[in-house]
Design a protein around this motif. Structure first.
Motif, PDB file in Angstrom:
ATOM      1  N   GLU A 275       4.584   0.181  -2.211  1.00  0.00           N
ATOM      2  CA  GLU A 275       3.493   1.077  -1.854  1.00  0.00           C
ATOM      3  C   GLU A 275       2.516   0.427  -0.890  1.00  0.00           C
ATOM      4  OE1 GLU A 275       1.370   4.570  -1.610  1.00  0.00           O
ATOM      5  OE2 GLU A 275       3.379   4.166  -2.398  1.00  0.00           O
ATOM      6  N   GLN A 279       1.562   2.055   2.733  1.00  0.00           N
ATOM      7  CA  GLN A 279       0.186   2.395   3.096  1.00  0.00           C
ATOM      8  C   GLN A 279      -0.289   1.607   4.315  1.00  0.00           C
ATOM      9  OE1 GLN A 279      -1.377   4.970   1.900  1.00  0.00           O
ATOM     10  NE2 GLN A 279       0.400   5.327   0.573  1.00  0.00           N
ATOM     11  N   GLU A 280       0.119   0.344   4.419  1.00  0.00           N
ATOM     12  CA  GLU A 280      -0.259  -0.472   5.579  1.00  0.00           C
ATOM     13  C   GLU A 280       0.326   0.107   6.863  1.00  0.00           C
ATOM     14  OE1 GLU A 280      -1.969  -4.007   6.097  1.00  0.00           O
ATOM     15  OE2 GLU A 280      -2.982  -2.440   4.961  1.00  0.00           O
ATOM     16  N   ARG A 282       1.335   3.143   7.423  1.00  0.00           N
ATOM     17  CA  ARG A 282       0.703   4.436   7.719  1.00  0.00           C
ATOM     18  C   ARG A 282      -0.701   4.242   8.291  1.00  0.00           C
ATOM     19  NH1 ARG A 282       2.553   7.783   2.281  1.00  0.00           N
ATOM     20  NH2 ARG A 282       4.644   8.351   3.022  1.00  0.00           N
ATOM     21  N   ASP A 290       8.400   8.192   1.985  1.00  0.00           N
ATOM     22  CA  ASP A 290       8.143   7.567   0.682  1.00  0.00           C
ATOM     23  C   ASP A 290       9.416   7.077   0.005  1.00  0.00           C
ATOM     24  OD1 ASP A 290       5.333   7.696   0.315  1.00  0.00           O
ATOM     25  OD2 ASP A 290       5.489   9.857   0.085  1.00  0.00           O
TER      26      ASP A 290
END
Length: 299
Positions: A275, A279-280, A282, A290
């Motif tokens: 995750e 997130q990084e 994105r 995902d």
């Protein structure tokens, strides 16, 4: 679980192995006793000077930049300014599917086993670039993605990277798409504007076209980087003076049996991404699915 999968699970780990303390001291000038002080000094410098506005200011993020500049806050701050400037001017490069760049697989020959002296050895083969099928922007995007993923990993922050640029097969068709903008982007990605510790760049198997190819790049190479740039032509014994043959493939007079292709590397990273990495990526602007996939995502 096959060894290769265990290795890739470790590849995305952000665990700081105590065994790397001495390597970090040698490669990065990192001292556990003064590390916190250097981080605080850099953080204060960023706030006081106000030249750049990093998206993160936590210790782990600042640490990746300090490790590239031997824990000298003033030099580290200059690197951060260049990195943020690169991101601002080239935001469109991040606007792509992070794991959908399979078409560039022939340009990046892959990675070789990590060496204590040379770190991660990465092979680039610009002479195999199919200019009719692969746009230059995707060639740059793939290098950008590999840089950003590498910068997240404490292991590579400490070990650093060595780049082999194999120009066998390079022709004028490869030179024509190279604009000044693209040349500047490629030099930036080779450590000039990125938190990647580069031990050296080794250029091999080139011909007369090198003068046209290289003239585009040399204007962007800072004076301090010239000492890390080596030209070997077709002389593999010259390359061996810098890289032990045990870490090189047989075609370069080496004894390494397995090269992890860029396609395989990205496919496995996609499988084991967590995750934090999602997130990084994105946050940087990449599109990331995902799902954990053992294949390539569609473009």
């Amino acid at each position: 679980m096959p060894f290769i999968d265990i290795a890739f699970q470790a590849e995305i780990s952000r665990f700081e192995d105590s065994e790397f303390e001495e390597v970090a001291r040698r490669n990065c000038g990192e001292d556990p006793d003064t590390r916190k002080q250097a981080i605080e000094e850099l953080r204060s410098m960023i706030l006081e000077r106000g030249i750049c506005n990093p998206r993160r200011m936590d210790d782990a993020y600042l640490l990746r930049f300090l490790r590239c500049r031997r824990f000298i806050p003033a030099l580290t701050h200059k690197l951060m300014v260049r990195y943020e400037d690169f991101r601002r001017k080239n935001s469109y490069l991040y606007d792509c599917n992070a794991f959908g760049l399979q078409s560039v697989k022939d340009v990046y020959g892959g990675t070789l086993p990590d060496s204590p002296d040379n770190g991660r050895i990465t092979l680039m083969r610009f002479g195999r670039w199919n200019v009719e099928e692969v746009p230059i922007v995707d060639v740059v995007r793939c290098a950008l993605l590999m840089d950003e993923i590498a910068a997240m990993q404490p292991r590579l922050q400490i070990l650093g990277v060595t780049i082999i640029v194999d120009l066998e097969g390079l022709g004028m068709r490869h030179v024509r798409p190279l604009t000044r903008t693209v040349a500047g982007q490629i030099v930036a990605l080779m450590g000039v504007s990125f938190p990647i510790h580069i031990h050296g760049v080794h250029v091999i198997n080139y011909n007369w076209i090198l003068s046209s190819f290289f003239s585009l790049f040399k204007q962007f190479i800072p004076a301090a980087a010239w000492a890390r740039l080596h030209f070997h032509g077709n002389d593999m014994s010259s390359l061996h003076k810098h890289i032990d043959p045990v870490y090189l493939p047989q075609e370069y007079g080496g004894r390494c049996q397995h090269v992890i292709s860029t396609e395989e590397w990205l496919r496995k990273i996609n499988m084991y991404k967590d995750e934090f990495m999602v997130q990084e990526l994105r946050a940087l602007g990449f599109t990331v699915d995902d799902t954990k996939s053992d294949g390539w995502s569609d473009m």
